[in-house]
Design a protein around this motif. Sequence first.
Motif, mmCIF file in Angstrom:
data_model
loop_
_atom_site.group_PDB
_atom_site.id
_atom_site.type_symbol
_atom_site.label_atom_id
_atom_site.label_comp_id
_atom_site.label_asym_id
_atom_site.label_seq_id
_atom_site.Cartn_x
_atom_site.Cartn_y
_atom_site.Cartn_z
ATOM 1 N N THR A 212 -7.829 -45.485 86.218
ATOM 2 C CA THR A 212 -8.881 -45.207 85.244
ATOM 3 C C THR A 212 -8.709 -43.764 84.788
ATOM 4 O O THR A 212 -8.572 -42.871 85.614
ATOM 5 N N ILE A 213 -8.704 -43.559 83.476
ATOM 6 C CA ILE A 213 -8.489 -42.227 82.914
ATOM 7 C C ILE A 213 -9.738 -41.796 82.152
ATOM 8 O O ILE A 213 -10.279 -42.547 81.343
ATOM 9 N N PHE B 292 -14.980 -29.608 84.489
ATOM 10 C CA PHE B 292 -14.337 -30.926 84.527
ATOM 11 C C PHE B 292 -13.748 -31.194 85.910
ATOM 12 O O PHE B 292 -13.789 -32.316 86.387
ATOM 13 N N LYS B 293 -13.215 -30.160 86.563
ATOM 14 C CA LYS B 293 -12.699 -30.314 87.926
ATOM 15 C C LYS B 293 -13.823 -30.631 88.913
ATOM 16 O O LYS B 293 -13.664 -31.447 89.812
ATOM 17 N N ILE B 294 -14.978 -29.982 88.728
ATOM 18 C CA ILE B 294 -16.133 -30.262 89.582
ATOM 19 C C ILE B 294 -16.584 -31.704 89.386
ATOM 20 O O ILE B 294 -16.892 -32.414 90.346
ATOM 21 N N LEU B 295 -16.584 -32.154 88.124
ATOM 22 C CA LEU B 295 -16.958 -33.529 87.817
ATOM 23 C C LEU B 295 -15.973 -34.512 88.446
ATOM 24 O O LEU B 295 -16.375 -35.541 89.005
ATOM 25 N N ALA B 296 -14.674 -34.201 88.393
ATOM 26 C CA ALA B 296 -13.656 -35.061 88.996
ATOM 27 C C ALA B 296 -13.863 -35.165 90.504
ATOM 28 O O ALA B 296 -13.803 -36.265 91.075
ATOM 29 N N LYS B 297 -14.118 -34.053 91.153
ATOM 30 C CA LYS B 297 -14.330 -34.062 92.599
ATOM 31 C C LYS B 297 -15.566 -34.872 92.958
ATOM 32 O O LYS B 297 -15.567 -35.628 93.942
ATOM 33 N N ASP B 298 -16.622 -34.729 92.166
ATOM 34 C CA ASP B 298 -17.854 -35.465 92.423
ATOM 35 C C ASP B 298 -17.626 -36.973 92.292
ATOM 36 O O ASP B 298 -18.084 -37.757 93.126
ATOM 37 N N ILE B 299 -16.912 -37.396 91.257
ATOM 38 C CA ILE B 299 -16.628 -38.821 91.056
ATOM 39 C C ILE B 299 -15.782 -39.365 92.196
ATOM 40 O O ILE B 299 -16.062 -40.436 92.747
ATOM 41 N N LYS B 300 -14.746 -38.628 92.569
ATOM 42 C CA LYS B 300 -13.868 -39.094 93.651
ATOM 43 C C LYS B 300 -14.621 -39.194 94.973
ATOM 44 O O LYS B 300 -14.399 -40.115 95.754
ATOM 45 N N THR B 301 -15.545 -38.267 95.210
ATOM 46 C CA THR B 301 -16.317 -38.292 96.452
ATOM 47 C C THR B 301 -17.284 -39.474 96.473
ATOM 48 O O THR B 301 -17.390 -40.166 97.486
ATOM 49 N N GLY C 175 -8.965 -41.907 95.571
ATOM 50 C CA GLY C 175 -8.074 -40.804 95.253
ATOM 51 C C GLY C 175 -7.984 -40.614 93.754
ATOM 52 O O GLY C 175 -8.340 -41.485 92.974
ATOM 53 N N GLY C 176 -7.484 -39.461 93.375
ATOM 54 C CA GLY C 176 -7.319 -39.180 91.966
ATOM 55 C C GLY C 176 -6.803 -37.766 91.766
ATOM 56 O O GLY C 176 -6.554 -37.045 92.731
ATOM 57 N N SER C 177 -6.648 -37.383 90.517
ATOM 58 C CA SER C 177 -6.150 -36.045 90.217
ATOM 59 C C SER C 177 -6.702 -35.579 88.879
ATOM 60 O O SER C 177 -7.290 -36.344 88.123
ATOM 61 N N ILE D 38 -8.952 -36.722 83.850
ATOM 62 C CA ILE D 38 -9.202 -37.110 85.235
ATOM 63 C C ILE D 38 -8.560 -38.472 85.422
ATOM 64 O O ILE D 38 -8.837 -39.408 84.665
ATOM 65 N N ILE D 39 -7.704 -38.596 86.427
ATOM 66 C CA ILE D 39 -7.029 -39.854 86.716
ATOM 67 C C ILE D 39 -7.537 -40.348 88.067
ATOM 68 O O ILE D 39 -7.364 -39.681 89.082
ATOM 69 N N ILE D 40 -8.177 -41.518 88.068
ATOM 70 C CA ILE D 40 -8.733 -42.119 89.273
ATOM 71 C C ILE D 40 -7.897 -43.347 89.628
ATOM 72 O O ILE D 40 -7.604 -44.167 88.758
ATOM 73 N N GLN D 41 -7.536 -43.488 90.888
ATOM 74 C CA GLN D 41 -6.748 -44.625 91.336
ATOM 75 C C GLN D 41 -7.627 -45.859 91.437
ATOM 76 O O GLN D 41 -8.616 -45.868 92.153
ATOM 77 N N GLY D 42 -7.278 -46.902 90.683
ATOM 78 C CA GLY D 42 -8.031 -48.149 90.695
ATOM 79 C C GLY D 42 -8.846 -48.319 89.429
ATOM 80 O O GLY D 42 -9.006 -47.402 88.631
ATOM 81 N N ASP D 43 -9.378 -49.532 89.253
ATOM 82 C CA ASP D 43 -10.182 -49.850 88.083
ATOM 83 C C ASP D 43 -11.655 -49.692 88.450
ATOM 84 O O ASP D 43 -12.289 -50.602 88.963
ATOM 85 N N TYR D 44 -12.212 -48.510 88.188
ATOM 86 C CA TYR D 44 -13.599 -48.194 88.513
ATOM 87 C C TYR D 44 -14.381 -47.818 87.261
ATOM 88 O O TYR D 44 -15.301 -47.004 87.321
#
Length: 109
Positions: free
Chosen positions: A49-50, A61-70, A75-77, A83-89
């Motif tokens: 998911t991008i 945006f990095k803070i938002l990425a960390k919050d979503i991953k948590t 995982g993601g980067s 923001i790239i999240i592993q899986g279809d979320y």
Amino acid sequence: MDLQDQLKNLFPDHVQEETPPPPSNESGIWIQDDPIICKYEKRKGKPITILEGYTGANEDFKILAKDIKTKLSVGGSFKDDKIIIQGDYRDNIMKILKEKGFKVKRVGG
């Protein structure tokens, strides 16, 4: 004697007006008017998911990425303002972003 006290001595009749704080959510991330693009792709046979289209600071945006991953425990980067999240979320991410006050647009599949 600080600056406020000195100004009161110079201008005793002046009444200081309070300004309202700028709009933001509880985590201090800037909320934009344009929607964030949430799209689905497959890379090397695996779903991702991008999220892209954020116009604020990269740190936000990095803070938002960390919050979503948590919250999703995935995982993601963060690369190239995406923001790239592993899986279809997509559904879960869109729900999280809407709770934070963002507008989200779903693209693809």
